[in-house]
Design a protein around this motif. Structure first.
Motif, PDB file in Angstrom:
ATOM      1  N   ALA A  47      10.801  -1.945   3.691  1.00 37.59           N
ATOM      2  CA  ALA A  47      10.006  -2.736   4.629  1.00 37.59           C
ATOM      3  C   ALA A  47       8.808  -1.936   5.132  1.00 37.59           C
ATOM      4  CB  ALA A  47      10.877  -3.180   5.801  1.00 37.59           C
ATOM      5  N   ASN A  48       8.994  -0.670   5.373  1.00 36.18           N
ATOM      6  CA  ASN A  48       7.891   0.169   5.836  1.00 36.18           C
ATOM      7  C   ASN A  48       6.813   0.286   4.770  1.00 36.18           C
ATOM      8  OD1 ASN A  48       6.562   1.723   7.722  1.00 36.18           O
ATOM      9  ND2 ASN A  48       7.416   3.624   6.939  1.00 36.18           N
ATOM     10  N   ARG A  49       7.216   0.388   3.495  1.00 38.23           N
ATOM     11  CA  ARG A  49       6.232   0.447   2.416  1.00 38.23           C
ATOM     12  C   ARG A  49       5.431  -0.846   2.331  1.00 38.23           C
ATOM     13  NH1 ARG A  49      10.272   2.279  -1.891  1.00 38.23           N
ATOM     14  NH2 ARG A  49      10.843   4.296  -1.059  1.00 38.23           N
ATOM     15  N   ILE A  50       6.097  -1.959   2.592  1.00 31.01           N
ATOM     16  CA  ILE A  50       5.403  -3.247   2.534  1.00 31.01           C
ATOM     17  C   ILE A  50       4.483  -3.420   3.735  1.00 31.01           C
ATOM     18  CG2 ILE A  50       5.766  -5.744   2.643  1.00 31.01           C
ATOM     19  CD1 ILE A  50       8.389  -5.242   1.067  1.00 31.01           C
ATOM     20  N   SER A  52       3.189  -1.091   5.769  1.00 26.52           N
ATOM     21  CA  SER A  52       2.219  -0.039   6.029  1.00 26.52           C
ATOM     22  C   SER A  52       0.783  -0.468   5.739  1.00 26.52           C
ATOM     23  CB  SER A  52       2.588   1.205   5.232  1.00 26.52           C
ATOM     24  OG  SER A  52       1.747   2.263   5.561  1.00 26.52           O
ATOM     25  N   PRO A  53       0.490  -1.079   4.589  1.00 26.57           N
ATOM     26  CA  PRO A  53      -0.907  -1.527   4.378  1.00 26.57           C
ATOM     27  C   PRO A  53      -1.327  -2.613   5.356  1.00 26.57           C
ATOM     28  CG  PRO A  53       0.355  -1.608   2.326  1.00 26.57           C
ATOM     29  CD  PRO A  53       1.298  -1.270   3.411  1.00 26.57           C
ATOM     30  N   ILE A  54      -0.394  -3.470   5.717  1.00 28.63           N
ATOM     31  CA  ILE A  54      -0.711  -4.535   6.670  1.00 28.63           C
ATOM     32  C   ILE A  54      -1.053  -3.932   8.031  1.00 28.63           C
ATOM     33  CG2 ILE A  54       0.220  -6.563   7.871  1.00 28.63           C
ATOM     34  CD1 ILE A  54       1.926  -7.056   5.331  1.00 28.63           C
ATOM     35  N   LYS A  55      -0.261  -2.948   8.449  1.00 33.05           N
ATOM     36  CA  LYS A  55      -0.550  -2.283   9.724  1.00 33.05           C
ATOM     37  C   LYS A  55      -1.905  -1.594   9.685  1.00 33.05           C
ATOM     38  CE  LYS A  55       3.305   0.032   9.812  1.00 33.05           C
ATOM     39  NZ  LYS A  55       4.369   0.963  10.180  1.00 33.05           N
TER      40      LYS A  55
END
Length: 68
Positions: A47-50, A52-55
């Motif tokens: 979930a963090n990998r997904i 991270s770009p959004i954040k």
């Protein structure tokens, strides 16, 4: 070697067997605990990998809006 020495040697051998078994059980439980912890945190890392770009995109957008 007297009879009591032989008996105490047998007791020591039995204790060593018990201690080896306990050690093996402890190692197995540590391995299973490690695997359980990894299994628990794996979805969080995905979930963090997904996210991270959004954040990163949201942060850049907010900075851009802030300094207009």
């Amino acid at each position: 070697m007297s009879r009591t020495d032989f008996a105490s040697m047998e007791e020591i051998k039995q204790e060593l067997k018990i201690l080896r078994l306990k050690k093996d059980i402890n190692l197995e439980s540590l391995k299973s605990n490690k695997n359980a912890i990894e299994d628990f945190f794996e979805p969080l890392t995905v979930a963090n990998r997904i996210l991270s770009p959004i954040k990163g995109f949201l942060f850049a957008y907010l900075l851009k809006r802030l300094f207009r």
